[in-house]
Scaffold this active site. Structure first.
Site, PDB file in Angstrom:
ATOM      1  CD  GLU A   3      -2.872   1.273   0.213  1.00  8.43           C
ATOM      2  OE1 GLU A   3      -2.984   0.308  -0.564  1.00  8.43           O
ATOM      3  OE2 GLU A   3      -3.531   2.329   0.105  1.00  8.43           O
ATOM      4  CG  ASP A   4       1.635   2.881   3.346  1.00  9.77           C
ATOM      5  OD1 ASP A   4       0.603   3.181   2.724  1.00  9.77           O
ATOM      6  OD2 ASP A   4       1.668   2.728   4.574  1.00  9.77           O
TER       7      ASP A   4
END
Ligand code: MN
Length: 730
Positions: A80-81
């Site tokens: 996600e990051d």
């Protein structure tokens, strides 16, 4: 500020304690991989981001999950990051860990906040349904727990939003998965931000009473312990104050202050066996006065999340009521860790305990092999297989039957949306409106005021009854004329296929009966119903088919009987020949008017077949007559009837022969002479010269049967210049 080193050390200490066999090198590798990936990210408090995955991994270890789950927890924010990919993670840490990270990412991307109470259950279901592997849910719960523990660094808006979501989704899920301890912690932290005053009120009251409470709990605890020691029952007994949120709920539900509240104290007695549990219960009831109606046996009847214990409420020395929960160690583990207790058992507890994990066994019921891996597979959530959960662009969740399409979605929103649907976007991409939706899809319906309304094909595409009903309604209402035309043509083609006359529907006697049978007031109404899909043409025709056939036979019969009566003796009212008319018996019809077809003029001995004419009785043809070639045609099949000759050889039959001849003078005389010498009664002889030098003679005469006919035919053919013959005159 928390440091990497503190968390790293704490994680490894827990690992040493709980997972002696863990692959610490691989875990260390995952930590450093995550640290490298997150190196430019900071937590809200300014600490390095890696602290969060470390803390989540620690919670996962405490839950007792396995290696893959620990790796998944360490890497849970990488996709996600950061620039980490599924494939890269799979390569380094295995497919399962990568799948878990992928699963967590999916949940992270979905927005589970909603303000509608009615949506909550759907949100929770979707949360579960989106996670193929139960460990994804457990990692996500650990992730949320750590985020809750560090909630003080978030903005007030985010605090409220996250805490609301925690109350609505995460705490109920933890409860459903039997993870009491985490559920309580989530609820208590959430309450702190959702009702700070209420939370503070309870906390300050509790802390004001702290010494008193502790003294009280110590006294009770010692009394129980001593009694059980005297009786030789091995036990662990401790008291606690119920968690803040449960006190808060009770205060609100009962509209009481904390001081007025019944039982905020809970004691727990953990023993080695189920008989000990009931034994302890007896001693508790002996030591204290029991509050009637509060005893619950969750051992014999476990809660749906497999929670087991005996609960009883009694009154202590100072008149203070308290609850006692009595359970075995296994029950305790299940109560604390819920579904995760399975992994805990796999790594920690002794081999012989498995049979005590009754609830795990129940989950495994269909599984023969209780291998860890199989077990994990068996936990893949399939309980919502028949549903799919998707979002509106505004985040409203919509639950649809599995396989539903944007059409179903549109009609679930509003029939107006469905009726003006012209296209759909899923996750911001235009897709076909017949594409099945997936859990978590964000669906946007493109509508147009000039939309032509639903298409009939949609009835076959959509999965939900709701959509189907609404589409049918639309057709019923908006398109009556079209429906009537559409329905009429389906009905008529079905009638033709079966071979039934369309005229029967407008028959003044039969038509209304048929309509009654079909439960319609008019044929138009019925066509409309077929048109909008309320009834199929096949069904409609099927329903009246027998009636039509019966009516047709009756009608034919009636007309034939009338004819016969006229021909025989009307005065006497008695039919001379009950079974045969003109030497022919029509099967299935007792008595009817018979005529012999002009085209083939059958005589006894010929194979014959009858055709029910409209109003002229049964016309009898030779079986091989070209005019009977439509016997197989379903349209007429019902009108062809079996007929046979009655044994009446003496009755003469009129028949016709057509003779091909070469034109010559005197031929007519030769024909007449032959007929006369054969003692045949000639009714008529006609001759016609053709331009090509040929003549055709038609001879009408009487014979008794086909043998006689054939003998005459042979004689005629023996006449010079007669070159061919045909039966009939066609
Ligand atoms: Mn996270």
């Amino acid at each position: 500020m928390e440091t990497f080193e503190e968390h790293y050390e704490s994680l490894f200490n827990t690992l040493y304690r709980q997972m002696p066999g863990a692959d610490l090198v691989l875990i260390d590798k995952a930590i450093h991989y995550a640290e490298e990936k997150h190196k430019f990210q900071k937590r809200k408090d300014g600490s390095p981001y890696i602290i969060h995955p470390l803390a989540v991994a620690q919670i996962v270890v405490e839950m007792g999950l396995d290696m893959d789950a620990i790796l998944g927890a360490l890497l849970h924010d990488c996709i996600e990051d950061t620039d980490a990919s599924h494939d890269d993670i799979a390569k380094r840490f295995g497919d399962t860990a990568a799948e878990l990270v992928e699963g967590v990412t999916k949940l992270t991307r979905a927005d589970f906040s909603s303000t509608e109470e009615a949506q909550m259950e759907n949100l929770r279901k979707m949360f579960m349904a989106m996670s193929k592997d139960i460990r994804v849910v457990l990692i996500k719960i650990a992730d949320r727990l750590h985020n809750m523990r560090t909630m003080q660094y978030q903005s007030p808006e985010k605090q409220v939003k996250k805490c609301r979501e925690t109350m609505d989704i995460y705490a109920p899920l933890a409860h459903r998965l039997g993870m009491q301890r985490i559920k309580w912690e989530l609820e208590d932290i959430a309450l702190r931000y959702l009702d700070p005053a209420g939370y503070e009120n309870i906390m300050s009251t509790l802390s004001a009473h702290k010494e008193q409470d502790e003294a009280f709990m110590h006294t009770i605890q010692e009394r129980i312990k001593n009694r059980l020691l005297d009786m030789g029952i091995h036990n662990k007994t401790y008291g606690r104050i119920k968690h803040v949120y449960s006190i808060y709920r009770k205060m609100n539900a009962q509209d009481k202050t904390l001081e007025e509240l019944y039982d905020i104290y809970a004691f727990r007695v953990i023993v080695d066996s189920i008989p000990d549990c009931y034994n302890v219960l007896g001693h508790i009831h002996d030591l204290f006065n029991l509050v009637p109606g509060r005893f619950k046996d969750y051992i014999s009847t476990p809660k749906p999340n497999m929670y087991q214990s005996l609960h009883t409420t009694v009154i202590g020395t100072q008149g203070i009521p308290f609850e006692v929960q009595i359970r075995t160690w296994e029950m305790h583990q299940t109560a604390e860790y819920g579904i995760a207790a399975h992994w805990k058992y796999k790594q920690g507890a002794g081999e012989g305990n498995e049979k005590d994990f009754e609830w795990v066994r129940r989950l495994l019921e269909s599984q023969q092999d209780t291998d860890a891996e199989d077990y994990v597979n068996s936990l893949k959530i399939d309980m919502f297989d028949d549903e799919v959960f998707v979002f509106t662009p505004k985040g409203k969740i919509v639950s649809l039957p599995a396989g539903s399409t944007p059409i179903d979605f549109a009609y679930a929103i509003h029939s107006g949306v469905g009726n003006s649907l012209v296209g759909a976007k899923v996750n911001n991409r235009i897709i076909n409106i017949d594409m099945p939706l997936k859990n978590g899809d964000i669906v946007e319906i493109i509508t147009s005021k000039t939309a032509k309304g639903p298409s009939r094909d949609w009835l076959n595409i959509c999965k939900s009854n709701q959509a189907r009903t609404k589409i049918k309604q639309w057709f019923k209402k908006e398109k009556r004329e079209e429906n009537v035309a559409h329905g009429r043509s389906s009905f008529e083609s079905e009638m033709r296929r079966i071979g039934l006359p369309l005229s029967i529907t407008i028959d003044p006697e039969v038509g209304p009966q048929l309509l009654k049978k079909l439960c319609f007031d008019s044929w138009e109404d019925m066509y409309a119903a077929i048109g909008y899909g309320g009834l199929t043409a096949v069904k409609a025709v099927g329903r009246i088919r027998d009636d039509i056939n019966r009516a047709m036979k009756l009608q034919a019969n009636d007309k034939l009987v009338q004819g016969t009566t006229l021909k025989t003796e009307p005065e006497s009212g008695k039919r001379i020949n009950r079974h045969s008319v003109n030497g022919v018996i029509v099967e299935d019809i007792d008595s009817c008017m018979i005529k012999f077809a002009k085209c083939c003029t059958p005589v006894p001995g010929d194979a014959i077949v009858g055709f029910i004419t409209k109003g002229f009785g049964v016309s009898v043809h030779r079986f091989d007559c070209p005019n009977t070639s439509d016997k197989e045609n379903p349209r007429f099949a019902a009108r062809w009837v079996r007929v046979r000759w009655a044994n009446q050889d003496d009755q003469p039959f009129e028949t016709t022969l057509e003779l091909d001849c070469i034109t010559r003078e005197g031929l007519l005389l030769d024909l007449a002479t032959t007929m006369t010498t054969s003692r045949v009664r000639v009714k008529e002889i006609n001759g016609k010269d053709l331009p090509d030098g040929h003549s055709i003679f038609t001879v009408r005469f009487e014979v008794r049967n086909v043998e006689e006919l054939e003998s005459i035919r042979n004689k005629l053919l023996n006449i010079r210049d007669v070159i061919g013959s045909r039966r009939g005159q066609n």
